[in-house]
Design a protein around this motif. Structure first.
Motif, PDB file in Angstrom:
ATOM      1  N   GLN A   9       1.432 -55.784  35.952  1.00 15.26           N
ATOM      2  CA  GLN A   9       2.362 -55.798  37.091  1.00 15.26           C
ATOM      3  C   GLN A   9       1.701 -56.384  38.331  1.00 15.26           C
ATOM      4  OE1 GLN A   9       3.838 -51.768  37.287  1.00 15.26           O
ATOM      5  NE2 GLN A   9       5.898 -52.443  36.727  1.00 15.26           N
ATOM      6  N   GLN A  11       1.552 -59.999  38.055  1.00 15.81           N
ATOM      7  CA  GLN A  11       2.862 -60.606  38.251  1.00 15.81           C
ATOM      8  C   GLN A  11       3.192 -60.724  39.731  1.00 15.81           C
ATOM      9  OE1 GLN A  11       6.202 -58.371  36.863  1.00 15.81           O
ATOM     10  NE2 GLN A  11       7.382 -60.212  36.373  1.00 15.81           N
ATOM     11  N   LEU A  62       4.763 -63.616  31.190  1.00 18.09           N
ATOM     12  CA  LEU A  62       3.327 -63.449  31.411  1.00 18.09           C
ATOM     13  C   LEU A  62       2.529 -63.683  30.136  1.00 18.09           C
ATOM     14  CD1 LEU A  62       3.400 -60.239  33.640  1.00 18.09           C
ATOM     15  CD2 LEU A  62       3.048 -62.601  34.379  1.00 18.09           C
TER      16      LEU A  62
END
Lengths: 194, 1027
Positions: free
Chosen positions: B388, B391, B502
């Motif tokens: 996360q 990202q 990703l």
């Protein structure tokens, strides 16, 4: 289904190259390396670190010049694959280098003249066009269809000299023409079978 | 020098030396030791023994006399010298060099390959390598070796010199040999217990409380390993309890410590991995030790298992939980090295270690399963968080250069090892047998099932997207299911990262681990079959038993994973391969396939593959082939007729349609070399191989009919692609696969169809190969792939004569009206045609390639066994080359090939006997073979495993050529000058044929002969074989 599988268009609309995922390439297939159409002679994968992504290491040989090219690229990348054509009629002969290149020797009815090197990068027996004239450094070649093409340059160097000399002597000869991407070249000559 | 005279001269010297040696000068000591060492080599009858042209029997006799007398004296002498040295302080360099020589000599004695009193067939073993010989002396050595002072001396010596790398090797090797002592030297169990107890005491005194030197690791682990392997359990348990506990504690301590040192070695990337080797050996010993619940009470090893398991995990996790990649001073090292495709995956490279650790984990399931769960759950949370953060970083500043992946890589590596250990703990490697849930795991789950809340367990399992600890009551769930769900959580994080674009941050290695685990797990646990277990865990049965929502859900989840992987990871060949193997696991059993085909996704996958559109056509050819196999297997799940019809319309028909569209184009000949066309053809051929691979007895009828239509067209392709070896090979491969998988089920008329197709294939192949020469000396094996495949095809066709499940077209009944079976193509025709083709192409040079050589001999042996009557009809040059091949195979190929050739001789000789033509070339050839086999049995040392094959061939040949046999015996006897040997040989030959006179091809007589032959070999086998 017909959409994905249209063979009708033949070579008329075929582009010079088409893309292919690197991982789907195969040894003995073709690929464009450093802008040159090559035959893949070696293919291996590696990764950087245990958790890295696969990279493909390609070694290819230029189908016109025989020069070796190498490239390494992520296996997810698309590579260009050249559309390759040979012009003319099937010839006869035998090239010792075929053995090395194709993995198994291929022999034909009569031996090939010297210079018969580059077509050997192709699969199968050589194809050739009949030479009917030389004008201003361009060859006139009789095509399969009966048409004459006059846009192919007389090659430089020994091969060109040999073609001229033989033509001047009135020998009937066949020329092997190879084309890939934007390039086209006479790559070999042989005597026409009587 | 003659052994006998050498022996007597030497004995004399030994007597004298005995008294003086200890006080002799260093020069004399060195000389004496060298002489002794040389003597030992000479008498050891090992490969070191010189060739002196004496019979094996003579060698054996000398060795036996030597080992009971002089060898023991040498040993006692050595012991005395060592004792003397061990008492001295401050040895100078010269003296320690002498010391070292004597130590090496002691090692040589203790590694002696003792001949048993009765030589028998053992004369062969005499000259085998003397590696890893366990110490098994005769009774005469009892007094010498059971003397406690002897073993104490070796411990003392080791303690004294353990810092000297070279000497320590020898002294530890001596101890390892003493640790392997067994056999008649022990008069009873009591003495064995005493010996072991003393030995362990000495060992513990030596090992405990010292810092082990690098050079000691391997030796010490051999000592432990030998003790555990050689001493029976009841002896181990008979030593004082306390001593045994200390022994196991010490083993535990050493295992953990070697494991840590092995990890250090890896960090430093040492060439010589001594600790790794030692660690392997100790882990293997653990496996031997704990797989016995008869002698040790349950739970006896639990605490030790916990320690070893913990230390393994610790070494494989990154700091702070573990010590991975930490150098001795605690500095982390990290290198990004290039890893080639040839590097083995950890799960294979360390499979032995993982199997041991997995076993220990089961023994301590109470500790290990929750430990793995919590470690994995923790890593999942961290991985999720880390991804996360990446990202967000990417969103905030797209394309902002490279991100440091160190944290991610550490997490991936942790998860990698945790998954591998979990996989080995929860399930076994199985080959061929039905995989069962390990009893320890089952018991563990059952034991706690009363404290478990089933609904919460199902909830944990069914919500891989949520944190386990966020589910209320998460601590009252079945631990095994929770461990599985922890891995599903890893898988879910991976899937979400892919959806969030990703993928480039993910580890393909971890992806591989996940599907590898899921495959292993699904094989063992999914739709668990109650009938296979005495007791079954209720949580297991509820979560993934037959007819449960849980199993349906999990099948759907796994399928989704497979489809996602095939789309996303087509560029990662190994990962795609593991993924498609998971798919095969899901459909290869009918019960699971029934669930699979209820998923919408499955149908989508089938359609997508049939369209050959991206992303599936990016997959490598082997993956596509296996995918086809899976799709076909799935088609035999339970469906109603309409659905089934629809399925095949989706899966198989498009294949046919596309193929026909391509090859029926008018200009196919011209465009066949175009890349697109060739890809289409290749994909079809690969798919056909996949279809053939999916053959099972209940689908062969459909698949055979489907494939037959293609085979004819494939032959046409042979012509079109005759100058494209890859395509030709692939076409032949289709035939090979069809024959391999289907011929055993085909009835007469179907088999005939296949024979005909194969014959045509061979004819085309032959035509296209006419005049083709294969003379390139630099050619590599894969350039003869076509030849290998042709031989494989012929062998597969012949295999029907051995394995035939067909019941005169039983499986085809109702598919086609019965055909007249009067067509004339037989297996023999096809195969002989093929042999005519292959024999001239097989040169002696080609036999240097092992795969070609083995396949070739397999083929010709099959032919001789199945169609001996056709052999004499072969054209002369072929016949000759076949006979020459057999001769070559018997004289200068591997023992495997030799065995095959011997097996081929029996039917050939029988054929001759039947035909009764004494002037045929086969008859003459067999006469030559009689001489060869005779020499092989009587004069040469040969592999005992071959006695039966050689014996059968020999007997049949003797029957055929009785006069020649008598002549051979006569010639042999007349060349013997020693009357004693002459008599023994003459008697042995008489006895050999006594039970079968006159020899006849009768089974009973043959068996009697084989029995006599064995006695014959034991009796005089060593007499004429000379070294």
């Amino acid at each position: 289904m017909a959409d994905d599988l249209d063979f009708e268009t033949g070579d008329a609309g075929a582009s010079a190259t088409f893309p292919m995922q690197c991982s789907a390439l195969r040894k003995n297939g073709f690929v464009v390396l450093k802008g040159r159409p090559c035959k893949i002679v070696e293919m291996s994968t590696s990764k950087t670190g245990k958790h890295g992504h696969a990279k493909v290491h390609l070694v290819g040989i230029d189908i016109f010049t025989g020069k070796k090219y190498e490239d390494i690229c992520p296996s997810t990348h698309n590579m260009d694959v050249p559309n390759i054509k040979r012009n003319g009629l099937p010839g006869k002969g035998r090239c010792p280098r075929l053995t090395k290149i194709w993995g198994a020797p291929v022999s034909f009815a009569e031996p090939l003249p010297r210079g018969g090197v580059c077509w050997a990068w192709l699969r199968g027996p050589p194809l050739a066009l009949q030479l009917i004239g030389i004008q201003d450094g361009y060859l006139s070649l009789l095509q399969d269809s009966g048409d004459v093409r006059e846009d192919l340059r007389l090659p430089e160097g020994d091969l060109g000299k040999e073609i001229e000399q033989k033509y001047d002597c009135g020998e009937e000869i066949l020329i092997t023409v190879l084309s890939a991407m934007t390039e086209e070249a006479a790559v070999a000559i042989k005597a026409m079978a009587k | 020098m003659n052994n006998a005279s050498m022996l007597s001269t030497y004995s004399y010297h030994l007597e004298n030396q005995n008294h003086h040696l200890l006080f002799a000068s260093i020069f004399w000591q060195t000389l004496a030791c060298s002489i002794l060492t040389a003597l030992l080599s000479e008498f050891s009858s090992s490969s070191k023994t010189s060739n002196i042209g004496l019979s094996m029997e003579f060698h054996g006799n000398c060795k036996r006399i030597f080992q009971e007398g002089d060898l023991r004296q040498i040993f006692m002498l050595t012991v005395e010298v060592l004792q003397e040295f061990s008492r001295r302080e401050n040895l100078n360099a010269q003296m320690s060099s002498v010391f070292q020589r004597y130590l090496a000599l002691a090692n040589q004695v203790l590694s002696w390959n003792f001949l048993p009193p009765n030589l028998g067939r053992h004369y062969i073993a005499m000259f085998e390598s003397s590696q890893n010989v366990m110490l098994k002396p005769t009774e005469l050595w009892r007094e010498t070796l059971l003397d406690i002072r002897v073993m104490e001396l070796f411990f003392t010596v080791h303690r004294k010199i353990r810092e000297d790398t070279d000497m320590a090797q020898d002294s530890l090797q001596c101890l390892a040999q003493l640790a392997s002592l067994h056999g008649p030297v022990f008069p009873d169990e009591g003495s064995q217990v005493d010996y072991l107890a003393h030995f362990i005491e000495g060992l513990l005194n030596t090992v405990n409380g010292i810092e082990i030197e690098d050079s000691e690791a391997m030796g010490i682990s051999s000592v432990f390993s030998n003790l555990i392997t050689v001493f029976p359990r009841n002896v181990l348990t008979a030593i004082p309890n306390e001593l045994f506990s200390s022994f196991v504690n010490c083993l535990t301590h050493l295992t953990c410590s070697f494991g840590r040192s092995a990890a250090l070695e890896e960090v430093l990337d040492k060439d010589d991995m001594v600790y790794m080797e030692a660690y392997d050996k100790l882990l293997e010993s653990w496996l031997t030790l704990v797989q016995d619940d008869k002698h040790f009470h349950k739970g006896f090893f639990t605490q030790h298992a916990v320690q070893v398991f913990n230390s393994y995990i610790q070494c494989h996790l990154a700091a702070p939980d573990g010590t991975r990649n930490l150098t001795a001073n605690g500095v982390a090292s990290r290198e990004e090295e290039e890893i080639s495709e040839l590097q083995e995956d950890d799960r294979d490279q360390f499979s032995d270690q993982l199997a041991s650790v997995g076993m220990l984990g089961r023994i301590a399931a109470e500790h290990c399963i929750p430990l793995l769960t919590s470690l994995l759950e923790d890593r999942v949370t961290r991985l999720h968080g880390q991804l996360q953060r990446h990202q967000q970083q990417l969103l905030a500043s797209p394309g902002s250069g490279s991100i440091d992946n160190k944290v991610l890589d550490d997490l991936y590596e942790d998860i990698h090892w945790l998954i591998l250990v979990t996989g080995y703990l929860l399930a076994n490697d199985t080959q061929g047998e039905t995989p069962l849930i390990p009893p320890e795991v089952m018991e563990y789950s059952i034991k706690h099932s009363t404290e478990v809340d089933i609904n919460t367990t199902l909830q944990i399992l069914g919500s891989p997207g949520e944190k386990a600890s966020s589910i209320p009551g998460y601590n009252r769930t079945d631990s095994v299911i929770r461990l599985l769900s922890a891995i599903l959580r890893v898988s879910e994080v991976e899937s979400r990262a892919i959806r969030a674009d990703l993928t480039h941050l993910l580890s393909p290695q971890m992806g591989k681990d996940i599907v590898w685990f899921l495959k292993r797990w699904a094989k063992t646990y999914l739709l668990v079959d109650e009938k296979l277990y005495d007791q079954i865990s209720l949580p297991f049965n509820t979560a993934f038993g037959a007819d449960t929502e849980g199993s349906q859900w999990i099948v759907g989840y796994l399928l989704e994973k497979v489809i996602s992987n095939l789309a996303v990871w087509s560029s990662e060949q190994d990962l795609a391969n593991d993924t498609v193997q998971l798919l095969v696991t899901l459909v290869e059993r009918r019960e699971r396939a029934n669930l699979v085909i209820q998923c919408e996704n499955w149908w989508n996958l089938a359609k997508q593959f049939a369209r050959r559109s991206p992303p599936l056509h990016f997959l490598s050819s082997s993956v596509q082939r296996t995918l086809m196999k899976a799709l076909v297997l799935g088609g035999f799940a339970h469906m109603d007729t309409d659905t089934k019809q629809q399925y095949w319309t989706e899966v198989l028909q498009p294949l046919q349609q596309r193929f026909l569209n391509v090859i029926n184009q008018e200009n196919f000949q011209q465009i066949c070399q175009e890349e697109e066309v060739k890809q289409e053809i290749t994909a079809t051929l690969e798919a056909l191989c996949g279809i053939a691979e999916a053959t099972q007895i209940d689908n062969v009828a459909i698949l055979f009919n489907f494939l037959m239509d293609f085979l004819t067209n494939c032959i046409g392709l042979m012509e079109v692609y005759k100058n494209t070896p890859e395509t030709v090979n692939l076409i032949i491969e289709v035939f090979v696969e069809v024959a391999h998988k289907q011929i055993c089920y085909l009835g007469e008329s179907k088999a005939m169809n296949l024979y005909e197709a194969c014959l045509t294939l061979l004819q085309v192949y032959s035509k296209n190969n006419l005049g083709r020469q294969r003379i390139d000396v630099t050619a590599e094996e894969d350039q003869y792939q076509d030849l290998l495949l042709i031989m494989e095809l012929l062998t597969n066709l012949l295999s029907k004569e051995f394995i035939d499940f067909s019941d005169t077209d039983e499986v085809f009944r109702g598919h086609e009206p019965g055909q007249a079976a009067n067509r004339s193509v037989s297996a023999a025709d096809v195969v002989l045609y093929g042999v005519n083709l292959v024999l001239p192409l097989m040169s002696q040079d080609l036999l240097k390639f092992p795969s070609l050589c083995n396949q070739y001999y397999k083929l010709i042996t099959f032919i001789c066994e199945i169609f001996p009557e056709k052999i004499p009809q072969l054209p002369e040059d072929l016949f000759k080359s076949l006979m020459y091949s057999l001769e070559l195979g018997m004289s200068s190929m591997s023992s495997e090939v030799c065995q095959l050739c011997l097996e081929a001789l029996t039917p050939l000789a029988e054929q001759c006997a039947k035909a009764q033509e004494t002037d045929s070339s086969l008859f003459l050839a067999t006469r030559h073979f009689l001489k060869m086999v005779f020499d092989m049995l009587v004069l040469q040392k040969h592999n005992t495993e071959m006695t039966t094959a050689a014996g059968e061939a020999f007997y049949t040949l003797v029957c055929l050529h009785q006069a020649e046999y008598s002549e051979l015996v006569e010639t042999l006897l007349s060349s013997q000058q020693d009357p004693v040997i002459y008599q023994r040989l003459a008697d042995a030959f008489n006895k050999l044929t006594a039970s079968s006179t006159p020899p006849s091809l009768d089974r009973k007589q043959k068996m009697a002969f084989l029995k006599s032959l064995e006695e014959f070999m034991a009796n005089v086998g060593g007499l004429l074989c000379v070294k």
